[in-house]
Design a protein around this motif. Structure first.
Motif, PDB file in Angstrom:
ATOM      1  N   LYS A  88       2.297  -1.740  10.596  1.00  0.00           N
ATOM      2  CA  LYS A  88       2.507  -2.660   9.473  1.00  0.00           C
ATOM      3  C   LYS A  88       1.883  -4.029   9.736  1.00  0.00           C
ATOM      4  CE  LYS A  88       5.783  -4.066   5.959  1.00  0.00           C
ATOM      5  NZ  LYS A  88       7.169  -4.068   5.436  1.00  0.00           N
ATOM      6  N   LYS A  89       1.905  -4.507  10.970  1.00  0.00           N
ATOM      7  CA  LYS A  89       1.301  -5.809  11.258  1.00  0.00           C
ATOM      8  C   LYS A  89      -0.214  -5.746  11.088  1.00  0.00           C
ATOM      9  CE  LYS A  89       1.348  -9.583  14.634  1.00  0.00           C
ATOM     10  NZ  LYS A  89      -0.083  -9.682  14.976  1.00  0.00           N
ATOM     11  N   ASP A  90      -0.860  -4.679  11.573  1.00  0.00           N
ATOM     12  CA  ASP A  90      -2.303  -4.523  11.360  1.00  0.00           C
ATOM     13  C   ASP A  90      -2.623  -4.447   9.874  1.00  0.00           C
ATOM     14  OD1 ASP A  90      -3.021  -4.666  13.963  1.00  0.00           O
ATOM     15  OD2 ASP A  90      -3.595  -2.562  14.202  1.00  0.00           O
ATOM     16  N   LEU A  91      -1.767  -3.751   9.121  1.00  0.00           N
ATOM     17  CA  LEU A  91      -1.972  -3.647   7.677  1.00  0.00           C
ATOM     18  C   LEU A  91      -1.880  -5.027   7.034  1.00  0.00           C
ATOM     19  CD1 LEU A  91      -2.281  -1.955   5.088  1.00  0.00           C
ATOM     20  CD2 LEU A  91       0.207  -1.650   5.094  1.00  0.00           C
ATOM     21  N   ALA A  92      -0.889  -5.828   7.456  1.00  0.00           N
ATOM     22  CA  ALA A  92      -0.711  -7.162   6.888  1.00  0.00           C
ATOM     23  C   ALA A  92      -1.906  -8.057   7.172  1.00  0.00           C
ATOM     24  CB  ALA A  92       0.564  -7.794   7.435  1.00  0.00           C
ATOM     25  N   GLU A  93      -2.505  -7.898   8.365  1.00  0.00           N
ATOM     26  CA  GLU A  93      -3.582  -8.785   8.790  1.00  0.00           C
ATOM     27  C   GLU A  93      -4.974  -8.207   8.554  1.00  0.00           C
ATOM     28  OE1 GLU A  93      -2.688  -9.560  12.850  1.00  0.00           O
ATOM     29  OE2 GLU A  93      -0.958 -10.831  12.409  1.00  0.00           O
ATOM     30  N   CYS A 148       8.673  -2.582  25.101  1.00  0.00           N
ATOM     31  CA  CYS A 148       7.692  -3.662  24.942  1.00  0.00           C
ATOM     32  C   CYS A 148       6.298  -3.059  25.028  1.00  0.00           C
ATOM     33  CB  CYS A 148       7.894  -4.724  26.018  1.00  0.00           C
ATOM     34  SG  CYS A 148       6.973  -6.248  25.720  1.00  0.00           S
ATOM     35  N   ASP A 149       6.077  -2.000  24.260  1.00  0.00           N
ATOM     36  CA  ASP A 149       4.823  -1.261  24.318  1.00  0.00           C
ATOM     37  C   ASP A 149       3.844  -1.831  23.294  1.00  0.00           C
ATOM     38  OD1 ASP A 149       2.746   0.657  24.224  1.00  0.00           O
ATOM     39  OD2 ASP A 149       4.128   2.148  25.048  1.00  0.00           O
ATOM     40  N   ARG A 150       2.699  -2.273  23.768  1.00  0.00           N
ATOM     41  CA  ARG A 150       1.731  -2.905  22.888  1.00  0.00           C
ATOM     42  C   ARG A 150       0.974  -1.914  22.019  1.00  0.00           C
ATOM     43  NH1 ARG A 150      -0.500  -6.831  27.574  1.00  0.00           N
ATOM     44  NH2 ARG A 150       0.256  -5.068  28.785  1.00  0.00           N
ATOM     45  N   ALA A 151       1.272  -0.628  22.133  1.00  0.00           N
ATOM     46  CA  ALA A 151       0.694   0.339  21.206  1.00  0.00           C
ATOM     47  C   ALA A 151       1.264   0.148  19.807  1.00  0.00           C
ATOM     48  CB  ALA A 151       0.959   1.766  21.688  1.00  0.00           C
ATOM     49  N   ASP A 152       2.437  -0.457  19.724  1.00  0.00           N
ATOM     50  CA  ASP A 152       3.050  -0.802  18.447  1.00  0.00           C
ATOM     51  C   ASP A 152       2.448  -2.126  17.993  1.00  0.00           C
ATOM     52  OD1 ASP A 152       4.687  -1.597  16.356  1.00  0.00           O
ATOM     53  OD2 ASP A 152       6.512  -0.830  17.297  1.00  0.00           O
ATOM     54  N   THR A 153       1.732  -2.131  16.858  1.00  0.00           N
ATOM     55  CA  THR A 153       1.031  -3.345  16.443  1.00  0.00           C
ATOM     56  C   THR A 153       1.988  -4.479  16.105  1.00  0.00           C
ATOM     57  OG1 THR A 153       0.951  -2.863  14.053  1.00  0.00           O
ATOM     58  CG2 THR A 153      -0.755  -1.876  15.462  1.00  0.00           C
ATOM     59  N   LYS A 194       0.868  -1.181   0.000  1.00  0.00           N
ATOM     60  CA  LYS A 194       0.000   0.000   0.000  1.00  0.00           C
ATOM     61  C   LYS A 194       0.901   1.225   0.000  1.00  0.00           C
ATOM     62  CE  LYS A 194      -3.837  -0.096   2.388  1.00  0.00           C
ATOM     63  NZ  LYS A 194      -4.982   0.280   1.513  1.00  0.00           N
ATOM     64  N   SER A 195       0.519   2.227  -0.758  1.00  0.00           N
ATOM     65  CA  SER A 195       1.351   3.420  -0.884  1.00  0.00           C
ATOM     66  C   SER A 195       1.383   4.197   0.420  1.00  0.00           C
ATOM     67  CB  SER A 195       0.809   4.325  -1.993  1.00  0.00           C
ATOM     68  OG  SER A 195      -0.378   4.964  -1.555  1.00  0.00           O
ATOM     69  N   PRO A 196       2.457   4.957   0.661  1.00  0.00           N
ATOM     70  CA  PRO A 196       2.527   5.751   1.904  1.00  0.00           C
ATOM     71  C   PRO A 196       1.398   6.769   1.999  1.00  0.00           C
ATOM     72  CG  PRO A 196       4.302   6.332   0.386  1.00  0.00           C
ATOM     73  CD  PRO A 196       3.676   5.095  -0.150  1.00  0.00           C
ATOM     74  N   TRP A 197       0.948   7.268   0.861  1.00  0.00           N
ATOM     75  CA  TRP A 197      -0.114   8.283   0.882  1.00  0.00           C
ATOM     76  C   TRP A 197      -1.440   7.667   1.328  1.00  0.00           C
ATOM     77  CZ3 TRP A 197       3.164   7.278  -3.202  1.00  0.00           C
ATOM     78  CH2 TRP A 197       4.250   8.172  -3.293  1.00  0.00           C
ATOM     79  N   PHE A 221      -7.032  -0.820   9.857  1.00  0.00           N
ATOM     80  CA  PHE A 221      -7.265  -1.331   8.498  1.00  0.00           C
ATOM     81  C   PHE A 221      -8.303  -2.449   8.515  1.00  0.00           C
ATOM     82  CE2 PHE A 221      -2.930   0.204   8.915  1.00  0.00           C
ATOM     83  CZ  PHE A 221      -2.885   1.165   7.909  1.00  0.00           C
ATOM     84  N   ASN A 222      -9.146  -2.455   9.546  1.00  0.00           N
ATOM     85  CA  ASN A 222     -10.173  -3.476   9.688  1.00  0.00           C
ATOM     86  C   ASN A 222     -11.109  -3.457   8.481  1.00  0.00           C
ATOM     87  OD1 ASN A 222     -11.571  -5.540  11.002  1.00  0.00           O
ATOM     88  ND2 ASN A 222     -13.074  -4.090  11.816  1.00  0.00           N
ATOM     89  N   GLY A 223     -11.424  -4.653   7.970  1.00  0.00           N
ATOM     90  CA  GLY A 223     -12.292  -4.742   6.801  1.00  0.00           C
ATOM     91  C   GLY A 223     -11.537  -4.895   5.503  1.00  0.00           C
ATOM     92  N   GLU A 224     -10.247  -4.612   5.520  1.00  0.00           N
ATOM     93  CA  GLU A 224      -9.443  -4.797   4.323  1.00  0.00           C
ATOM     94  C   GLU A 224      -8.946  -6.243   4.255  1.00  0.00           C
ATOM     95  OE1 GLU A 224      -6.410  -1.902   3.774  1.00  0.00           O
ATOM     96  OE2 GLU A 224      -7.661  -0.227   4.429  1.00  0.00           O
TER      97      GLU A 224
END
Length: 740
Positions: free
Chosen positions: A298-303, A366-371, A271-274, A308-311
């Motif tokens: 990036k992990k949320d995007l991959a999954e 170890c911050d879980r805010a990072d997906t 997916k493009s940065p824009w 990025f829910n629904g993609e």
């Protein structure tokens, strides 16, 4: 290098890639053509400059097959696998190889395939295709394990339709090279991170041999449907990947590790940065802020989750997972860090052939805010170890234990499973009578305090008491149980350790010393390693080595022990005989050369572990506790050529069950040595696809099996003599080629 991280981030990631190669061709008077294989530096796509990323193995050409087609795609030459001669005919200063090939006058296109170990099958497939060129383009490489993507030399392919007097053929490596530097650099200096394992997810099993297009589209945002792993059938596509493979990392320092992998192409899109910035609502942020934020998702995007829910996401994208225990002053976590591979660290999931990717991964929090970070608080004792079965020789396996308080680990019912011991040392250290027992000694029970601790499981060899190969099926896996718990707690957790038995093989061979046929029985290990290693003893000649060409064909124990002595002490009558060792050689070998790995002032790192001999000797146990593998402690060895042939026959007739996947294996039997030291010398190998013996250059890389004599002498309990099997950092790999 750009430092990309901020307070919420768990890992920082940088990546890079590289490519390319070429041929030149000129006509000769005898009607054949000199084809020059000129290998250029692979260009790099990266966010920082790291200098030259290639090494000799990146550019090595061992054999070449040339396919010549007419305009209709008909095969018009007789392709054969041939050696490529290294030449100085290079204007770029890069490695250059030459072969000679007859090119018919109606030639239209020329294809070259280099370093393919199944070239005979490829040639037959091309000849048997309705259209030969289409048959070549349809050929697919298939692997069963990650290690098979690189067998000492990269498979390369290329083609040209420019067939004038001077021809240039671009050649591409079929796989990609992935290099990782993993650094633990916490924001809070009191934090600690201990790695339990590192694994690669979604390893492609398949790749087309010939690239679909030669314009190197490196950053397509579309799922590449032309890849061999792609299928519209989800179940079929899942079968084209190895789900998870645990990989070994090299420890550089206390908090830094390195890892190199090779992967088939896996172009999953991106997916493009824009688009990412718009969906995250950060389009109006500064470039520096956007760069920091994008990578966290990036992990949320991959999954296809979270923002990025629904993609649909990017299923089957390759990913490195770093797992371990993260400890802070307040809480400890079972943590996993996900590094998705691709051309950038936020939206690209393309792994492209013939590219080198460099990743610098810095674990800061170890911050879980990072997906990309998964973390679960640990409130009790935990034990992390591989549950894969151990092989039949003396094995050691690392485990990571974490406990919030004092802990206890022990072998359950050790009287029933005395073959399994534990310690805090990766080397086996026996507890000698009268000496103080410490945690580095092999024992059945350990205790310790709060925090992370590496525990090592030491398994004895598993050699069944059988006398005939028909009895192999009578013995199966054996198991033992590791118990772990908080001290003074009644809650016990358990971990099962499994080991596979060695299998008996019997051969009849000619003994040159006795001048008669003899029967020889030996055991073969159950779980061969996947490493591809050189044979060793490059450019080394001695009379003993020459004698082993005829006398070392069936008795691998004798051959391996003699090569061990040559490596440490040299031959007895040498003018430069090694007198630096404080202990005497166990054999007085005749000859006229110095030791293979020693010279004046050399240290004690004598037999490298990354050669066939060193790798097998290291599978023995230091029984007397002197920190060395002594001559009398060598029980497991590199089998001789006729033993490998016997193993193939035993697999074929069903008396031995062993998954060797038709691979090529080194024997301990040497072939000719170059007394002048110009070429690396040669040794015997056996192809497990057909059981045939061959001769390879000693700096070629093949797999290694480990064997043990059925009547093998166990040696005295306290051993005697001295020796060492260790890594030699000065080992050199010299290039040379020969026909297959």
């Amino acid at each position: 290098m750009k430092k990309i991280w901020f307070i919420l981030m768990g890992i920082c990631l940088f990546c890079s890639c590289q490519d390319d190669t070429g041929f030149g061709v000129s006509e000769s008077a005898d009607g054949k053509t000199d084809i020059l294989l000129q290998l250029a530096d692979a260009p790099v796509i990266e966010t920082r400059a790291d200098g030259d990323q290639t090494d000799d193995r990146d550019n090595r050409v061992e054999n070449v097959v040339i396919f010549v087609f007419d305009a209709a795609g008909n095969l018009i030459n007789t392709p054969t696998s041939q050696a490529a001669e290294k030449t100085d005919n290079s204007s770029s200063g890069n490695p250059c190889y030459k072969i000679r090939e007859y090119l018919p006058s109606n030639k239209h296109s020329i294809y070259a395939v280099c370093n393919y170990d199944k070239s005979a099958e490829l040639i037959e497939a091309v000849k048997g295709a309705t259209n030969a060129l289409d048959g070549l383009k349809a050929h697919v490489l298939t692997i069963n394990s990650l290690a098979e993507t690189f067998k000492g030399a990269y498979v390369m392919e290329g083609y040209t339709e420019t067939v004038s007097a001077t021809v240039t053929v671009p050649v591409y490596r079929v796989v990609s090279k992935q290099e990782f530097t993993i650094t633990f650099d916490p924001e809070d200096d009191t934090d600690q991170f201990s790695i339990s394992n590192v694994a690669i997810l979604n390893v492609p099993k398949k790749s087309k041999l010939i690239k679909d297009e030669y314009n190197h589209q490196t950053n397509s945002l579309d799922n590449w449907t032309g890849d061999a792993v792609y299928s519209t059938d989800g179940e079929a596509m899942a079968g084209n990947y190895i789900d998870r493979t645990v990989v070994e990392v090299e420890t550089v320092s206390t908090n830094q590790y390195k890892l190199t992998l090779n992967l088939f192409e896996n172009r999953r899109g991106g997916k493009s940065p824009w688009d990412i910035e718009r969906e995250l609502g950060i389009a109006d942020r500064s470039e520096e802020e956007k760069e920091k934020i994008r990578q966290l998702y990036k992990k949320d995007l991959a999954e296809g989750k979270g923002e990025f829910n629904g993609e649909t996401g990017f299923p089957y994208a390759s990913c490195l997972v770093i797992e371990g225990v993260y400890q802070t002053s307040k809480v400890s976590y079972h943590a996993m860090y996900y590094v998705y591979l691709g051309h950038n660290n936020f939206g690209d999931f393309n792994v492209v052939r013939n590219h080198q990717y460099n990743y610098s991964v810095t674990i800061k929090t170890c911050d879980r805010a990072d997906t990309r970070v998964w973390a679960d608080g640990i409130g009790d004792v935990e034990f992390f170890a591989s549950d894969a079965p151990l092989s039949s020789y003396f094995c050691v396996r690392e485990a990571l234990l974490y406990s919030p308080g004092t802990w206890e680990v022990y072998v359950e019912n050790p009287d029933e499973t005395p073959w399994l011991e534990i310690s805090e040392s990766p080397s086996y250290k026996p507890h000698k009578l009268g000496e103080t027992l410490d945690d580095n000694c092999a024992q059945y029970r350990l205790t310790g305090g709060q925090g992370s601790h590496y525990i090592y499981l030491h398994a004895d060899e598993y050699v069944p008491p059988i006398t005939d190969p028909s009895q192999n099926s009578n013995y199966g896996e054996r198991t033992a149980t590791i118990c772990y718990k908080r001290q003074n707690s009644n809650e016990v957790k358990k971990f099962t350790v499994t080991q596979k038995p060695a299998q008996l093989v019997r051969i009849t061979a000619w003994d040159f010393n006795l001048a008669k046929k003899v029967e020889h029985s030996f055991f073969v290990e159950a779980v061969p390693g996947n490493e591809y290693l050189t044979w060793g003893f490059e450019k080394h000649w001695s009379m003993t080595m020459d004698n082993l060409i005829s006398t070392g064909l069936y008795d691998g124990l004798s051959t391996s022990r003699k090569e061990y002595v040559m490596a440490l002490w040299g031959d007895k009558r040498s003018g430069t005989y090694n007198d630096l060792l404080e202990f005497p050689a166990p054999l007085a070998l005749e000859g006229a050369q110095e030791a293979a790995y020693r010279g004046p002032g050399a240290d004690m790192t004598l037999v490298p572990l990354d050669i066939a001999l060193g790798a097998t000797l290291f599978k023995n146990r230091d029984r007397n506790g002197n920190g060395l593998i002594d001559y009398n402690e060598i029980l497991w060895y590199l089998p001789a050529a006729e033993q490998l042939e016997g193993i193939y026959e035993a697999i074929t007739d069903g008396t031995v069950e062993l998954e060797l996947n038709g691979e090529t294996f080194w024997s301990s039997t040497p072939s000719v040595s170059d007394k002048g030291g110009i070429t690396p010398g040669r040794a015997y190998y056996v192809k497990m696809s057909n059981g045939k013996r061959g001769i390879g250059l000693r700096d070629q890389q093949f797999r290694v099996l480990c064997c043990r004599d059925a009547e093998g002498w166990m040696g005295p309990e306290d051993g005697n003599g001295s020796g060492q099997v260790n890594n030699n950092t000065e080992w050199e790999n010299k290039e040379e080629n020969m026909p297959k």
